[in-house]
Design a protein around this motif. Structure first.
Motif, PDB file in Angstrom:
ATOM      1  N   ASP A  35      -4.052  36.023  35.361  1.00 16.16           N
ATOM      2  CA  ASP A  35      -4.465  36.431  36.719  1.00 16.16           C
ATOM      3  C   ASP A  35      -4.287  35.091  37.825  1.00 16.16           C
ATOM      4  N   PHE A  36      -4.730  34.084  37.094  1.00 17.40           N
ATOM      5  CA  PHE A  36      -4.970  33.009  37.806  1.00 17.40           C
ATOM      6  C   PHE A  36      -3.389  32.381  38.156  1.00 17.40           C
ATOM      7  N   LEU A  37      -2.461  32.377  37.031  1.00 17.91           N
ATOM      8  CA  LEU A  37      -1.185  32.136  37.237  1.00 17.91           C
ATOM      9  C   LEU A  37      -0.323  32.699  38.368  1.00 17.91           C
ATOM     10  N   ASP A  38      -0.604  34.308  38.192  1.00 15.51           N
ATOM     11  CA  ASP A  38      -0.060  35.111  39.113  1.00 15.51           C
ATOM     12  C   ASP A  38      -0.450  34.890  40.630  1.00 15.51           C
ATOM     13  N   MET A  39      -1.683  34.299  40.844  1.00 18.20           N
ATOM     14  CA  MET A  39      -2.391  33.973  42.059  1.00 18.20           C
ATOM     15  C   MET A  39      -1.527  32.529  42.576  1.00 18.20           C
ATOM     16  N   MET A  40      -1.334  31.758  41.637  1.00 19.81           N
ATOM     17  CA  MET A  40      -0.825  30.523  42.094  1.00 19.81           C
ATOM     18  C   MET A  40       1.011  30.794  42.335  1.00 19.81           C
ATOM     19  N   ALA A  47       7.193  31.431  46.650  1.00 18.55           N
ATOM     20  CA  ALA A  47       6.890  32.855  46.766  1.00 18.55           C
ATOM     21  C   ALA A  47       7.773  33.381  47.903  1.00 18.55           C
ATOM     22  N   PRO A  48       8.447  34.537  47.869  1.00 21.45           N
ATOM     23  CA  PRO A  48       8.796  35.371  49.017  1.00 21.45           C
ATOM     24  C   PRO A  48       8.012  35.859  50.015  1.00 21.45           C
ATOM     25  N   LYS A  49       8.408  35.562  51.341  1.00 24.41           N
ATOM     26  CA  LYS A  49       7.399  36.079  52.420  1.00 24.41           C
ATOM     27  C   LYS A  49       6.876  37.351  52.256  1.00 24.41           C
ATOM     28  N   LEU A  50       7.680  38.355  51.782  1.00 27.00           N
ATOM     29  CA  LEU A  50       7.225  39.811  51.572  1.00 27.00           C
ATOM     30  C   LEU A  50       6.225  39.721  50.559  1.00 27.00           C
ATOM     31  N   LYS A  52       3.966  37.828  49.654  1.00 27.86           N
ATOM     32  CA  LYS A  52       2.607  36.921  50.423  1.00 27.86           C
ATOM     33  C   LYS A  52       2.162  37.986  51.199  1.00 27.86           C
ATOM     34  N   ALA A  53       3.141  38.758  52.036  1.00 25.37           N
ATOM     35  CA  ALA A  53       2.504  39.853  52.924  1.00 25.37           C
ATOM     36  C   ALA A  53       1.838  40.911  52.168  1.00 25.37           C
ATOM     37  N   GLU A  54       2.469  41.245  50.934  1.00 30.91           N
ATOM     38  CA  GLU A  54       1.712  42.494  50.220  1.00 30.91           C
ATOM     39  C   GLU A  54       0.446  41.907  49.683  1.00 30.91           C
ATOM     40  N   HIS A  55       0.415  40.703  49.270  1.00 30.44           N
ATOM     41  CA  HIS A  55      -1.031  40.477  48.972  1.00 30.44           C
ATOM     42  C   HIS A  55      -2.114  40.079  50.100  1.00 30.44           C
ATOM     43  N   ALA A  56      -1.384  39.783  51.045  1.00 27.72           N
ATOM     44  CA  ALA A  56      -2.438  39.560  52.263  1.00 27.72           C
ATOM     45  C   ALA A  56      -2.947  40.883  52.592  1.00 27.72           C
ATOM     46  N   PHE A  57      -1.886  41.800  52.895  1.00 29.37           N
ATOM     47  CA  PHE A  57      -2.332  43.068  53.027  1.00 29.37           C
ATOM     48  C   PHE A  57      -3.462  43.626  52.225  1.00 29.37           C
ATOM     49  N   HIS A 117       5.789  43.885  59.991  1.00 29.58           N
ATOM     50  CA  HIS A 117       6.415  43.770  61.239  1.00 29.58           C
ATOM     51  C   HIS A 117       5.766  42.684  62.117  1.00 29.58           C
ATOM     52  N   ILE A 118       4.535  42.523  62.045  1.00 31.79           N
ATOM     53  CA  ILE A 118       3.758  41.393  62.826  1.00 31.79           C
ATOM     54  C   ILE A 118       4.142  40.102  62.055  1.00 31.79           C
ATOM     55  N   ILE A 119       4.099  40.030  60.665  1.00 26.88           N
ATOM     56  CA  ILE A 119       4.363  39.016  59.736  1.00 26.88           C
ATOM     57  C   ILE A 119       5.583  38.500  60.064  1.00 26.88           C
ATOM     58  N   ASP A 120       6.784  39.243  60.393  1.00 27.44           N
ATOM     59  CA  ASP A 120       8.065  38.730  60.406  1.00 27.44           C
ATOM     60  C   ASP A 120       8.096  38.183  61.949  1.00 27.44           C
ATOM     61  N   ARG A 121       7.251  38.627  62.830  1.00 29.11           N
ATOM     62  CA  ARG A 121       7.423  37.884  64.043  1.00 29.11           C
ATOM     63  C   ARG A 121       6.548  36.495  64.003  1.00 29.11           C
ATOM     64  N   SER A 122       5.838  36.327  63.032  1.00 28.87           N
ATOM     65  CA  SER A 122       4.907  35.036  62.890  1.00 28.87           C
ATOM     66  C   SER A 122       5.653  33.980  62.052  1.00 28.87           C
ATOM     67  N   SER A 123       5.893  32.971  62.847  1.00 31.48           N
ATOM     68  CA  SER A 123       6.832  31.835  62.219  1.00 31.48           C
ATOM     69  C   SER A 123       5.761  30.995  61.240  1.00 31.48           C
ATOM     70  N   ASP A 124       4.431  30.871  61.498  1.00 29.54           N
ATOM     71  CA  ASP A 124       3.469  30.367  60.674  1.00 29.54           C
ATOM     72  C   ASP A 124       2.711  31.156  59.769  1.00 29.54           C
ATOM     73  N   PHE A 125       3.319  32.414  59.383  1.00 34.55           N
ATOM     74  CA  PHE A 125       2.172  33.028  58.498  1.00 34.55           C
ATOM     75  C   PHE A 125       2.368  32.227  57.057  1.00 34.55           C
ATOM     76  N   GLU A 126       3.473  31.864  56.652  1.00 35.97           N
ATOM     77  CA  GLU A 126       3.350  31.291  55.329  1.00 35.97           C
ATOM     78  C   GLU A 126       2.368  30.313  55.080  1.00 35.97           C
ATOM     79  N   SER A 127       2.426  29.330  55.983  1.00 35.94           N
ATOM     80  CA  SER A 127       1.427  28.081  55.982  1.00 35.94           C
ATOM     81  C   SER A 127       0.209  28.486  56.267  1.00 35.94           C
ATOM     82  N   ALA A 128      -0.226  29.621  57.029  1.00 36.73           N
ATOM     83  CA  ALA A 128      -1.586  29.919  57.337  1.00 36.73           C
ATOM     84  C   ALA A 128      -1.962  30.822  55.997  1.00 36.73           C
ATOM     85  N   PHE A 129      -0.961  31.572  55.449  1.00 37.67           N
ATOM     86  CA  PHE A 129      -1.439  32.299  54.105  1.00 37.67           C
ATOM     87  C   PHE A 129      -1.811  31.328  53.247  1.00 37.67           C
TER      88      PHE A 129
END
Length: 133
Positions: A35-40, A47-50, A52-57, A117-129
């Motif tokens: 699980d820890f390896l999956d998280m990392m 990791a693809p933005k999608l 990251k978005a799925e996990h953030a959601f 859709h909101i994540i796609d419009r956010s240029s800094d989502f990945e760094s914030a994530f």
């Protein structure tokens, strides 16, 4: 207590418990090494933005209903800012602004598609994530 939450990066993270719950393969929220390896992997720059978005959601979906409703958004806001710095009315205003901007079908909640859709419009989502989660 989940041992992984003892790491400083997660113990001070406002979503540390949610991160462990989402990535845990067990019902009790304890993370295995896998699980820890999956998280990392998800938190890595590669990791693809999608993904990251799925996990953030999932982290933000406190009630697990596959929607970010008012109660989910309130919990996210309360974890991001000290509850003593915003009144209930101010939190409600923030939630209303989020829904006005992102709730494309006006059902009072955000689906994953609307969140994405909101994540796609956010240029800094990945760094914030990486920083917040």
């Amino acid at each position: 207590m989940n041992k992984i939450l003892q790491y400083p990066e997660l113990s001070v993270n406002p979503f540390g418990d949610r991160i462990c719950k989402v990535f845990s393969s067990s019902q009790d929220g304890d993370c295995t090494f896998e699980d820890f390896l999956d998280m990392m992997s998800v938190l890595s720059e590669a990791a693809p933005k999608l993904v990251k978005a799925e996990h953030a959601f999932r982290i933000f979906d406190f009630d697990g209903d596959d929607m970010l409703g008012v109660s989910d958004l309130k919990k996210v806001i309360e974890r991001l800012v000290d509850k003593n710095h915003l009144t209930d009315a101010e939190i409600q205003d923030v939630i209303e602004n989020i829904l006005e901007e992102a709730d494309l079908d006006d059902d009072g909640a955000l689906s994953f598609a609307e969140f994405e859709h909101i994540i796609d419009r956010s240029s800094d989502f990945e760094s914030a994530f990486r920083m917040r989660l």
